[in-house]
Structure formats: structure tokens, C-alpha cells
Design an enzyme around this catalytic site. Sequence first.
Site, PDB file in Angstrom:
ATOM      1  N   LYS A  78      -1.976   7.867  -4.406  1.00 34.27           N
ATOM      2  CA  LYS A  78      -1.032   8.507  -3.474  1.00 34.27           C
ATOM      3  C   LYS A  78       0.263   8.824  -4.213  1.00 34.27           C
ATOM      4  O   LYS A  78       0.763   7.983  -4.970  1.00 34.27           O
ATOM      5  CB  LYS A  78      -0.770   7.570  -2.287  1.00 34.27           C
ATOM      6  CG  LYS A  78       0.068   8.178  -1.173  1.00 34.27           C
ATOM      7  CD  LYS A  78       0.236   7.212   0.013  1.00 34.27           C
ATOM      8  CE  LYS A  78       0.981   7.861   1.178  1.00 34.27           C
ATOM      9  NZ  LYS A  78       1.145   6.957   2.341  1.00 34.27           N
ATOM     10  N   SER A 158      -0.029   9.124   6.931  1.00 30.55           N
ATOM     11  CA  SER A 158       0.514  10.006   5.912  1.00 30.55           C
ATOM     12  C   SER A 158      -0.364  10.122   4.667  1.00 30.55           C
ATOM     13  O   SER A 158      -0.221  11.080   3.906  1.00 30.55           O
ATOM     14  CB  SER A 158       1.887   9.497   5.483  1.00 30.55           C
ATOM     15  OG  SER A 158       1.787   8.230   4.869  1.00 30.55           O
ATOM     16  N   SER A 182      -0.619   4.541   8.285  1.00 27.01           N
ATOM     17  CA  SER A 182      -0.958   5.604   7.338  1.00 27.01           C
ATOM     18  C   SER A 182      -2.167   5.361   6.451  1.00 27.01           C
ATOM     19  O   SER A 182      -2.553   6.257   5.698  1.00 27.01           O
ATOM     20  CB  SER A 182       0.234   5.910   6.441  1.00 27.01           C
ATOM     21  OG  SER A 182       1.119   6.741   7.127  1.00 27.01           O
TER      22      SER A 182
HETATM   23  N1  GLN Z   1       2.525   7.971  11.463  1.00 17.82           N
HETATM   24  C1  GLN Z   1       3.514   6.965  11.292  1.00 17.82           C
HETATM   25  C2  GLN Z   1       4.845   7.593  11.007  1.00 17.82           C
HETATM   26  O1  GLN Z   1       4.927   8.757  11.062  1.00 17.82           O
HETATM   27  C3  GLN Z   1       3.128   6.018  10.209  1.00 17.82           C
HETATM   28  C4  GLN Z   1       3.386   6.524   8.868  1.00 17.82           C
HETATM   29  C5  GLN Z   1       3.058   5.534   7.810  1.00 17.82           C
HETATM   30  O2  GLN Z   1       2.369   4.544   8.042  1.00 17.82           O
HETATM   31  N2  GLN Z   1       3.571   5.786   6.608  1.00 17.82           N
HETATM   32  O3  GLN Z   1       5.789   6.942  10.751  1.00 17.82           O
END
Ligand code: GLN
Length: 495
Positions: A78, A158, A182
Amino acid sequence: MTALTDLTIKQALDGLNNGDFTSVELTNVHLDAIESAKELNAFVTNTPEQALEQAKASDTKRANGEVGVLEGIPIGMKDLFCTEGVQTTASSKILEGFTPQYTSTVAQNMFDQGAVMLGKTNLDEFAMGSSNMTSAFGNVINPWKRNNDNKDIVPGGSSGGSAAGVAARIMMGATGTDTGGSIRQPASFCGITGIKPTYGRCSRWGVIAFSSSLDQPGPFARTVEDNAIMLQAMAGFDKKDSTSVNRDVPNYMSAMTGDIRGLKVGIPKEYRVDGMPEEIESLWQQGIAWMKDAGAEIVDISLPHTKYALPTYYIIAPAECSSNLARYDGVRYGMRVNDGGNLDDMYEATRAAGFGDEVKRRIMIGTYVLSAGHYDAYYNKARRVRKQIWNDFNQAYKKCDVILTPTAPSAAFAMDDDMNDPIKMYLNDVFTVPASLAGMPGISIPAGLDKDGLPLGLQILGRPFDEETVFRTAGVLEEAANFTAVPQLIVQKAA
Ligand code: GLN
């Protein structure tokens, strides 16, 4: 013979060990697969030369009898994990061209165990999002499609590039980070498996920060066993991360005994949310039946503060992000926009040009909830509620060993479904955020398909640092679900 890209990590390790193929061969096959799946936009940066160098070095190591946990396995990283000499962007324009002089601990641990990095995977900007549509380098496309519909589907977020890439068989495993879901939500959307370990299990050192009290690195792969192998390589105490926990890393690979007789599986009534599609409810019931058939005992539990988890998360995460992202000022990292004014003008111009809308939205919310007049009403209150959520789990784990829930309240959505409403997007995290706030581990397993043929995941949550029981339960669920469907992209290629 099975194509090399279809092998699990475990099978590939066996094949490498038997001399059936080399890491260079395995890596080349994946580099070709990446070329033929470019439309997914799974990578921000491809690193084929480094990958082949690492593969060659790995083959030499193996020939000398040095075999790491991930020896010779091609993976995606990532683009939030700093990698020395390789651009690291967090999918933000503000970091375009930033080349770290150091490697994050998790990436280094994996390299030490023989991992081969194919490239840096795409994500929502600074890991803020649930669809990978906030990336400054374009959205990622899910290799799955609805039956009889050619619309592009989101991979979740994400960590969308990692999840889509593993599902599309262009990498055998990948790293993710999970702040509020995410890893688990994109795993669910892409029909693969991903685990968010306990907070403190994998070092955050060298991982670009979003919300430091929530961020936790973890793996994606196509099987539970492969996740155990990946986590084995990633996890461990790191004195460079003050929240890293100094505990031995157990042998995750041997945790999957296949036996969950007598295990107590909790079913939280508060996760039955309004408007959840019927097919997710029935998949959940199916999961409960699978657990029972395997000899587990089902217990009803209550997590009474669940309904406060999302608002709490969307105060704490923006608050921490507004503080973490203050460092991008045009002086120390990446982009600088100098419009000829004074220093403040330069800050403003740089941040205005460098950050996307979602990041700006969160910085503004975070700054607001931390401001002098509102700190107690929002931030401090959210911290107190967070403690209650943590307490809910602790009470529940007096009655059960693991908790079974759906991973997300829907299957993956299409790019052009109505997604302009940020609140609607935030609701996607309803089942993943509570365990994030409590710092507890959770895994998502592909367990079925919705009526349109898109994958749906089930989530197993566990006690802090009890990833072993999470893996053991997940292994049994995986076997019962026997999820063999593959994305349309793979089916088309095979045809
Ligand atoms: N979807 C969540 C957010 O937008 C989680 C994102 C994440 O875990 N990095 O914050």
C-alpha cells in the site's frame, strides 16, 4: 496445471521449495499479469526492476538454505508504507515525488522474510475513504462486475489497490492499513480475506499517519492461511513505535487447527441495522449455522454503544488527521506552491492545491472539534464514548470468545451509484469502526454472493492479541463457505 498466479502463497512457497519454479519466474508471471490488468489502476508506482532484483536475491538465499516466511513471494505494498528510494505518495498530490530515505518497519520485516515488492498500491488519499475514489491518481476498479451489467464497481477503501490487486491475481498478497475498516471492507468488496490485527501488533513506524490511535497495518490475501503467513512476517515489537506492544508473536500458521468445538461465538443484536439488505442478514444467519455445525456454541451478546461508534469515529479520526496532516506545509515534504506572497500565503496555496476535497473536509472537521470552544463538547466526549465502546467489548468477551457479524452493510457499489453524499459513504463503516475504536482484531472472509453476483464478507472479531482464535474460527468459516467464485476479469481472461 494451475496458473502460477492462481496459487495461494502457501502453494507457491511449497512450489519454490520443491524447485518447481523460481521466485524470478513467479515474479515475472505476476509482472505480466499486472501489464494485462492495467485498467484496474491498482498501482500508483510499479517497481518491476526492484522486484526482479529482490526475486533474484531471494532465489540465491533459498539456494543457500536461507528461507524466510515470505521467501520469494510477490506482493503489493500500500502506498502509505514508506519505502526507501521508491516514491511514497499516500495517493495525494501533496506527496507526489516524495521519495523516503527509510523503509517502514512492516515493509522491512517483510523484505527480511523474503517478500518481493511488485509496486506501491493505490488508495484513498491519506487512507480517507471507502471507495478508493478519493485518490489523486485516479480510482481503482474492482475486478468483479455485476451479472448482466458492465458498470465499473468500486473495490472499497481505503486499501482498494491492494484488495483489487489480490482479487485480480496480479499479486499474491498485499499490505493494507485499517483505521476504521480499510482492510476488512475492501476485502469484503473484492471477495478476498484481510485481517486488521490488534492495535499495537504491527508497527506504525514509517506508515504515513492518518489517525494515529486507530491506524493499524495488516495483510490481504486470498486465503486465511495466507493471511496468517503474511501477518507472521509483518508483526512484531518495534521500539521505534511507542504504541507497539512488546509481546511475542505466536505462530499464526499453526493456529488453524480446524477445531472450534465448544468455542463461544457472540452475535451482537445491535448489528441488525435498519435498511440492511435481506441477503446480508441471511448470509449472517448462514454463518451462524456454519459455526453451530462445526460445534461452536452461539451466544447472544449486546454491544450497547454500537450506535455511537460512527459519530465517535468521525470526530476522533478527523481530529487526529488535522493534527497529523499539519506537517504538509510545503517546507518539509513534497509539493510547494509559491505564489509570491509571505510564508502564510505559501502554506495556504500549497495545502489548497495539494489536498483533495475529502482530506480538506476532514481537516476542517478535525480543526473544529479540537478548537478551544468545542474541545470538550466534541473531542473529549468522543474519547469518553470510545472508552464505553471498548468496555462493551470487554463485557461481551466475558460471555464469548469471538464475535460474528457481516463485514459491511452492502456489497460493493458502482462508481456512478449515488455517492456524492459523504454521510452515506461514512455509513459503510458501521460494522468495522467499533472494533477499530476498541483496538481489537477482526478479519473478513468472503462467504457468499449477492443477487447480482458480487461478493459479501463475514467478519470475525476477537479479543486483543488473540489473532490465533480469530484465524482458527476464520479457517473453519472459510471451509464451510467454500467460496470458489472468481472475478469476471479472471473468467474473461481464462476464456
Ligand atoms: N472508510 C473509513 C474512513 O474513511 C476508514 C478508512 C480507513 O480505515 N483508513 O475513514
